[in-house]
Design a protein around this motif. Structure first.
Motif, short mmCIF file in Angstrom:
data_model
loop_
_atom_site.label_atom_id
_atom_site.label_comp_id
_atom_site.label_asym_id
_atom_site.label_seq_id
_atom_site.Cartn_x
_atom_site.Cartn_y
_atom_site.Cartn_z
N GLU A 31 0.83 -1.20 0.00
CA GLU A 31 0.00 0.00 0.00
C GLU A 31 0.87 1.25 0.00
O GLU A 31 2.00 1.23 0.47
CB GLU A 31 -0.91 0.01 1.23
N ARG B 30 1.05 6.90 3.76
CA ARG B 30 0.06 7.97 3.95
C ARG B 30 0.45 9.27 3.27
O ARG B 30 -0.37 9.95 2.68
CB ARG B 30 -0.18 8.23 5.43
N THR C 216 -0.40 9.20 -0.55
CA THR C 216 -1.75 8.83 -0.98
C THR C 216 -2.40 9.88 -1.87
O THR C 216 -2.95 9.54 -2.92
CB THR C 216 -2.63 8.52 0.24
N ARG C 217 -2.35 11.16 -1.50
CA ARG C 217 -2.98 12.21 -2.31
C ARG C 217 -2.35 12.30 -3.70
O ARG C 217 -3.05 12.42 -4.70
CB ARG C 217 -2.90 13.56 -1.61
N TRP D 83 -0.67 9.93 -5.29
CA TRP D 83 -1.00 8.69 -6.01
C TRP D 83 -2.41 8.76 -6.59
O TRP D 83 -2.64 8.42 -7.74
CB TRP D 83 -0.82 7.49 -5.09
N LYS D 84 -3.37 9.23 -5.79
CA LYS D 84 -4.75 9.36 -6.27
C LYS D 84 -4.82 10.34 -7.45
O LYS D 84 -5.55 10.12 -8.41
CB LYS D 84 -5.68 9.82 -5.15
N GLU D 85 -4.06 11.40 -7.36
CA GLU D 85 -4.07 12.41 -8.43
C GLU D 85 -3.53 11.86 -9.74
O GLU D 85 -4.15 12.04 -10.79
CB GLU D 85 -3.26 13.64 -8.00
N ARG E 78 -3.43 8.98 -10.87
CA ARG E 78 -4.22 7.87 -11.41
C ARG E 78 -5.46 8.36 -12.16
O ARG E 78 -6.12 7.59 -12.83
CB ARG E 78 -4.62 6.92 -10.28
N LYS E 79 -5.76 9.66 -12.06
CA LYS E 79 -6.95 10.20 -12.73
C LYS E 79 -6.79 10.12 -14.24
O LYS E 79 -5.70 10.26 -14.78
CB LYS E 79 -7.17 11.65 -12.31
N LYS E 80 -7.91 9.95 -14.92
CA LYS E 80 -7.92 9.80 -16.38
C LYS E 80 -7.59 11.10 -17.12
O LYS E 80 -7.34 11.08 -18.32
CB LYS E 80 -9.27 9.26 -16.84
N ARG F 17 3.34 3.94 -13.67
CA ARG F 17 2.43 5.07 -13.95
C ARG F 17 3.21 6.30 -14.39
O ARG F 17 2.78 7.01 -15.32
CB ARG F 17 1.57 5.39 -12.71
#
Length: 81
Positions: free
Chosen positions: A3, A6, A9-10, A12-14, A16-18, A53
């Motif tokens: 995983e 912490r 995380t932000r 990584w989420k960003e 991954r956006k299309k 990525r």
């Protein structure tokens, strides 16, 4: 367990956006060092996914063979890809 930490995380989420495409980070160079224990099934999984990525988005490693996954179970302590 593979995983994201912490504090990553932000980000990584960003990424991954299309909305991001194969040219989005073409001016970015990066280095990566993942820390982990190869006894886990998903050894350094987030680091490997991050590296993949970043390449998908056009970013380049600062230097080839500079991506390192640290493994406390290896005599050298690391495994380069």
């Amino acid at each position: 367990d593979g995983e994201a930490p912490r504090n990553m995380t932000r980000f990584w989420k960003e990424i991954r956006k299309k909305v991001w495409n194969e040219h989005s980070l073409e001016m970015v160079s990066y280095a990566l060092m993942g820390l982990g224990d190869s006894k886990y099934i998903k050894f350094n999984a987030i680091g490997k996914r991050f590296h993949t990525r970043m390449q998908q988005l056009g970013a380049k490693p600062i230097q080839e063979n500079l991506i390192v996954f640290s493994d406390e179970n290896l005599p050298t302590g690391h495994d380069e890809i």
